[in-house]
Design a protein around this motif. Structure first.
Motif, PDB file in Angstrom:
ATOM      1  N   UNK A  15       3.605   0.995 -18.656  1.00  0.00           N
ATOM      2  CA  UNK A  15       2.708   1.299 -19.775  1.00  0.00           C
ATOM      3  C   UNK A  15       1.482   2.098 -19.345  1.00  0.00           C
ATOM      4  N   UNK A  16       1.460   2.546 -18.092  1.00  0.00           N
ATOM      5  CA  UNK A  16       0.297   3.250 -17.546  1.00  0.00           C
ATOM      6  C   UNK A  16       0.464   4.752 -17.737  1.00  0.00           C
TER       7      UNK A  16
ATOM      8  N   UNK B  20      -3.670  14.956 -10.144  1.00  0.00           N
ATOM      9  CA  UNK B  20      -3.502  13.616  -9.559  1.00  0.00           C
ATOM     10  C   UNK B  20      -2.034  13.414  -9.220  1.00  0.00           C
ATOM     11  N   UNK B  21      -1.684  13.578  -7.955  1.00  0.00           N
ATOM     12  CA  UNK B  21      -0.326  13.314  -7.511  1.00  0.00           C
ATOM     13  C   UNK B  21      -0.161  11.820  -7.242  1.00  0.00           C
ATOM     14  N   UNK B  22       1.081  11.396  -7.034  1.00  0.00           N
ATOM     15  CA  UNK B  22       1.377   9.965  -7.000  1.00  0.00           C
ATOM     16  C   UNK B  22       0.662   9.253  -5.854  1.00  0.00           C
ATOM     17  N   UNK B  23       0.674   9.836  -4.651  1.00  0.00           N
ATOM     18  CA  UNK B  23       0.022   9.168  -3.527  1.00  0.00           C
ATOM     19  C   UNK B  23      -1.491   9.137  -3.702  1.00  0.00           C
ATOM     20  N   UNK B  24      -2.054  10.174  -4.312  1.00  0.00           N
ATOM     21  CA  UNK B  24      -3.493  10.162  -4.574  1.00  0.00           C
ATOM     22  C   UNK B  24      -3.841   9.075  -5.598  1.00  0.00           C
ATOM     23  N   UNK B  25      -2.976   8.891  -6.583  1.00  0.00           N
ATOM     24  CA  UNK B  25      -3.220   7.836  -7.563  1.00  0.00           C
ATOM     25  C   UNK B  25      -3.149   6.464  -6.893  1.00  0.00           C
ATOM     26  N   UNK B  26      -2.211   6.290  -5.956  1.00  0.00           N
ATOM     27  CA  UNK B  26      -2.139   5.040  -5.193  1.00  0.00           C
ATOM     28  C   UNK B  26      -3.426   4.833  -4.401  1.00  0.00           C
TER      29      UNK B  26
ATOM     30  N   UNK C  87     -10.465   1.445  -7.121  1.00  0.00           N
ATOM     31  CA  UNK C  87     -10.458   0.357  -8.097  1.00  0.00           C
ATOM     32  C   UNK C  87     -10.137  -0.992  -7.455  1.00  0.00           C
ATOM     33  N   UNK C  88      -9.742  -0.971  -6.184  1.00  0.00           N
ATOM     34  CA  UNK C  88      -9.502  -2.172  -5.385  1.00  0.00           C
ATOM     35  C   UNK C  88      -8.468  -3.101  -6.017  1.00  0.00           C
ATOM     36  N   UNK C  89      -7.438  -2.509  -6.623  1.00  0.00           N
ATOM     37  CA  UNK C  89      -6.332  -3.300  -7.175  1.00  0.00           C
ATOM     38  C   UNK C  89      -5.151  -3.152  -6.212  1.00  0.00           C
ATOM     39  N   UNK C  90      -5.157  -3.952  -5.160  1.00  0.00           N
ATOM     40  CA  UNK C  90      -4.187  -3.795  -4.088  1.00  0.00           C
ATOM     41  C   UNK C  90      -2.772  -4.160  -4.523  1.00  0.00           C
ATOM     42  N   UNK C  91      -2.635  -5.123  -5.397  1.00  0.00           N
ATOM     43  CA  UNK C  91      -1.304  -5.533  -5.848  1.00  0.00           C
ATOM     44  C   UNK C  91      -0.641  -4.417  -6.659  1.00  0.00           C
ATOM     45  N   UNK C  92      -1.398  -3.821  -7.557  1.00  0.00           N
ATOM     46  CA  UNK C  92      -0.851  -2.719  -8.349  1.00  0.00           C
ATOM     47  C   UNK C  92      -0.555  -1.517  -7.464  1.00  0.00           C
TER      48      UNK C  92
END
Length: 288
Positions: free
Chosen positions: A57-58, A240-246, A253-258
């Motif tokens: 949903x992101x 914003x490529x995928x690794x940059x978003x990670x 944002x410090x959301x390590x699980x996501x």
């Protein structure tokens, strides 16, 4: 029996490195993606597939994935074709061949941050090198990295410039390993240069092409440095490529699980694409 033990002992160092730095981190990523991110005063708890549902949903994730696919389509065939053309050129007999090889390879040895800053000057609105050239042609000023229409294309150009020389080295080594007798035999039979390249040279280069293709795909999904320096994912997540978003999710944002869930999806994508390349190109690969 002794031969089997010796063989396993010879494989042991490589196996330890592979398990330690590849398999164990991948399993750890899967494990952490099934838990929530620990916060101050709140321990991590089991959430199952919630991170993956949030990913579905992101909109930023889907935008990043789309950007990455467009980026890969722009960089992979272009850098490979340019690398092969450069290798064919510097493999021939021409003056200044060593200098030309060095010139082609120089972008590869430059640090990625330095390359990003060089091209950042090229793209700077108003006084950048590209702006000066377009100004001489009477074209209006343009914010190349600040426009949704051109920002991703600018990153594609930088990446091709950086990687083509690196891939050229592999093609050049493969060309130099081909027997000169093949060319002599083709010339005696009246085959032209284009026919010889299409029927003889390129099929014999397929093992190198497969190797370069796999590396080009991996490189197209691991770009971070240039984005951090040049665009920071903007404008409006266009670059914003995928690794940059990670990287953003995990360290900003410090959301390590996501971030772990996103990383696992990236690993699955790369594994699937690489496996598909081997399956599709296996019959076209000819080993001498």
């Amino acid at each position: 029996m002794n031969r089997n033990v010796t063989g396993w002992l010879l494989l042991l160092p490589a196996a330890i490195l592979l398990v330690t730095f590849t398999h164990y981190p991948a399993l750890g990523t899967l494990y952490h993606s099934l838990f929530s991110t620990p916060k101050a005063g709140r321990a991590s708890v089991w959430v199952g597939l919630d991170n993956y549902r949030a990913m579905a949903a992101d909109p930023v994730f889907w935008q990043s994935l789309q950007n990455n696919l467009l980026f890969a389509l722009g960089t992979i065939p272009t850098s490979m074709a340019l690398a092969l053309a450069m290798a064919l050129l510097v493999n021939g007999k021409l003056r200044g061949r060593a200098f030309l090889r060095l010139s082609y390879f120089t972008p590869t040895i430059l640090p990625m941050i330095a390359v990003a800053n060089i091209w950042l000057f090229f793209y700077t609105p108003g006084y950048g090198l590209l702006e000066q050239i377009t100004g001489l042609l009477g074209l209006p000023s343009h914010n190349w990295l600040g426009s949704r229409e051109t920002a991703l294309g600018c990153l594609v150009v930088v990446t091709v410039w950086k990687e083509a020389g690196f891939f050229m080295i592999f093609y050049l080594a493969a060309l130099q390993s081909l027997s000169p007798q093949l060319g002599e035999a083709a010339a005696l039979m009246g085959a032209g240069p284009w026919y010889f390249f299409r029927r003889v040279t390129f099929p014999l280069l397929m093992p190198t092409t497969l190797f370069v293709l796999v590396n080009a795909v991996i490189n197209s999904f691991r770009l971070v440095d240039h984005i951090v320096v040049m665009t920071k994912g903007g404008p409006d997540n266009t670059t914003a490529l995928l690794l940059y978003y990670i990287y953003d999710v995990g360290f900003k944002f410090w959301d390590q699980a996501y971030a772990a869930a996103l990383t696992l999806v990236l690993l699955v994508i790369l594994a699937a694409v690489t496996l598909g390349q081997f399956l599709l190109l296996d019959r076209r690969v000819h080993y001498q």
